[in-house]
Design a protein around this motif. Structure first.
Motif, PDB file in Angstrom:
ATOM      1  N   ALA A  17      -3.445  28.785   9.269  1.00 23.71           N
ATOM      2  CA  ALA A  17      -3.191  27.553  10.003  1.00 23.71           C
ATOM      3  C   ALA A  17      -1.687  27.328  10.012  1.00 23.71           C
ATOM      4  O   ALA A  17      -0.964  27.915   9.204  1.00 23.71           O
ATOM      5  N   LEU A  18      -1.224  26.496  10.905  1.00 21.83           N
ATOM      6  CA  LEU A  18       0.196  26.196  10.937  1.00 21.83           C
ATOM      7  C   LEU A  18       0.608  25.431   9.696  1.00 21.83           C
ATOM      8  O   LEU A  18      -0.149  24.622   9.169  1.00 21.83           O
ATOM      9  N   GLY A  19       1.822  25.676   9.230  1.00 22.60           N
ATOM     10  CA  GLY A  19       2.338  24.973   8.061  1.00 22.60           C
ATOM     11  C   GLY A  19       1.638  25.407   6.787  1.00 22.60           C
ATOM     12  O   GLY A  19       1.150  26.526   6.659  1.00 22.60           O
ATOM     13  N   PHE A  20       1.603  24.498   5.815  1.00 19.65           N
ATOM     14  CA  PHE A  20       0.897  24.767   4.559  1.00 19.65           C
ATOM     15  C   PHE A  20      -0.592  24.515   4.763  1.00 19.65           C
ATOM     16  O   PHE A  20      -0.977  23.585   5.459  1.00 19.65           O
ATOM     17  N   TRP A  21      -1.407  25.324   4.119  1.00 22.78           N
ATOM     18  CA  TRP A  21      -2.860  25.140   4.191  1.00 22.78           C
ATOM     19  C   TRP A  21      -3.465  25.658   2.888  1.00 22.78           C
ATOM     20  O   TRP A  21      -2.821  26.357   2.116  1.00 22.78           O
ATOM     21  N   THR A  22      -4.715  25.279   2.651  1.00 24.03           N
ATOM     22  CA  THR A  22      -5.387  25.647   1.412  1.00 24.03           C
ATOM     23  C   THR A  22      -6.453  26.700   1.692  1.00 24.03           C
ATOM     24  O   THR A  22      -7.460  26.403   2.335  1.00 24.03           O
ATOM     25  N   PRO A  23      -6.233  27.929   1.211  1.00 27.69           N
ATOM     26  CA  PRO A  23      -7.253  28.973   1.390  1.00 27.69           C
ATOM     27  C   PRO A  23      -8.403  28.769   0.417  1.00 27.69           C
ATOM     28  O   PRO A  23      -8.286  28.032  -0.565  1.00 27.69           O
ATOM     29  N   SER A  24      -9.505  29.461   0.689  1.00 28.43           N
ATOM     30  CA  SER A  24     -10.664  29.362  -0.200  1.00 28.43           C
ATOM     31  C   SER A  24     -10.327  29.956  -1.573  1.00 28.43           C
ATOM     32  O   SER A  24      -9.391  30.751  -1.723  1.00 28.43           O
ATOM     33  N   GLU A  25     -11.112  29.587  -2.541  1.00 30.50           N
ATOM     34  CA  GLU A  25     -10.922  30.091  -3.902  1.00 30.50           C
ATOM     35  C   GLU A  25     -11.033  31.618  -3.938  1.00 30.50           C
ATOM     36  O   GLU A  25     -10.280  32.279  -4.661  1.00 30.50           O
ATOM     37  N   ASP A  26     -11.955  32.196  -3.170  1.00 28.63           N
ATOM     38  CA  ASP A  26     -12.114  33.649  -3.120  1.00 28.63           C
ATOM     39  C   ASP A  26     -10.852  34.338  -2.619  1.00 28.63           C
ATOM     40  O   ASP A  26     -10.445  35.372  -3.147  1.00 28.63           O
ATOM     41  N   VAL A  27     -10.233  33.782  -1.585  1.00 30.68           N
ATOM     42  CA  VAL A  27      -9.002  34.358  -1.031  1.00 30.68           C
ATOM     43  C   VAL A  27      -7.868  34.257  -2.048  1.00 30.68           C
ATOM     44  O   VAL A  27      -7.139  35.225  -2.290  1.00 30.68           O
ATOM     45  N   VAL A  28      -7.716  33.099  -2.667  1.00 28.02           N
ATOM     46  CA  VAL A  28      -6.673  32.923  -3.682  1.00 28.02           C
ATOM     47  C   VAL A  28      -6.865  33.920  -4.816  1.00 28.02           C
ATOM     48  O   VAL A  28      -5.919  34.599  -5.238  1.00 28.02           O
ATOM     49  N   ASN A  29      -8.088  34.038  -5.315  1.00 23.01           N
ATOM     50  CA  ASN A  29      -8.354  34.960  -6.419  1.00 23.01           C
ATOM     51  C   ASN A  29      -8.077  36.402  -6.038  1.00 23.01           C
ATOM     52  O   ASN A  29      -7.514  37.169  -6.834  1.00 23.01           O
ATOM     53  N   ALA A  30      -8.455  36.815  -4.824  1.00 21.08           N
ATOM     54  CA  ALA A  30      -8.207  38.187  -4.366  1.00 21.08           C
ATOM     55  C   ALA A  30      -6.708  38.477  -4.313  1.00 21.08           C
ATOM     56  O   ALA A  30      -6.260  39.566  -4.690  1.00 21.08           O
ATOM     57  N   ALA A  31      -5.939  37.510  -3.857  1.00 16.26           N
ATOM     58  CA  ALA A  31      -4.486  37.686  -3.792  1.00 16.26           C
ATOM     59  C   ALA A  31      -3.859  37.687  -5.182  1.00 16.26           C
ATOM     60  O   ALA A  31      -3.022  38.550  -5.501  1.00 16.26           O
ATOM     61  N   LEU A  32      -4.253  36.754  -6.034  1.00 14.98           N
ATOM     62  CA  LEU A  32      -3.642  36.655  -7.360  1.00 14.98           C
ATOM     63  C   LEU A  32      -3.990  37.829  -8.255  1.00 14.98           C
ATOM     64  O   LEU A  32      -3.178  38.224  -9.103  1.00 14.98           O
TER      65      LEU A  32
END
Length: 131
Positions: A108-123
């Protein structure tokens, strides 16, 4: 954790090259000063950008992680050459990590909050690269 969508080639230049400033028309919100954020490559290429070097090829995906250390206004862009634009806020970035495997997700434009699954996969990847 928040994500910031940045069009290519800029997202790739941040995570794979030396771009440590993100040009924006708006001030960095105070809540994001010092924050670690996911770098999301937008779904479209910035048609006004001149691509020097590789086509990073990752679109609509989390491609890295960075810390936003601050921001400042620049009238002429020379303070952050070669990446700084004139008449823009320059958001400064540090501790940039490229993810070995981009995590596909619509942003999405600007800051946005990804799902927990996406955050965990990236981290998980960010932690593995840091070792």
């Amino acid at each position: 954790m928040r994500a910031l969508t940045i069009r290519q080639p800029w997202a790739g230049a941040i995570v794979h090259q030396t771009k440590r400033v993100e040009n924006r028309t708006w001030k960095l919100p105070a809540a994001h000063h010092g924050a670690r954020v996911l770098i999301h490559a937008g779904a479209q290429l910035d048609k006004n950008a001149k691509i020097y070097g590789p086509d990073f090829g990752d679109y609509a995906a989390i491609v890295g992680v960075a810390t936003i250390t601050g921001y400042h206004w620049s009238d002429d862009g020379t303070c952050c050459e070669p990446w700084g634009f004139a008449n823009a806020y320059h958001w400064t970035l540090a501790d940039v990590t490229a993810l070995p495997e981009p995590v596909s997700v619509k942003g999405a434009l600007g800051f946005w909050t990804p799902s927990e699954d996406v955050v965990n996969a990236a981290l998980r990847q960010d932690t593995a690269v840091a070792r």
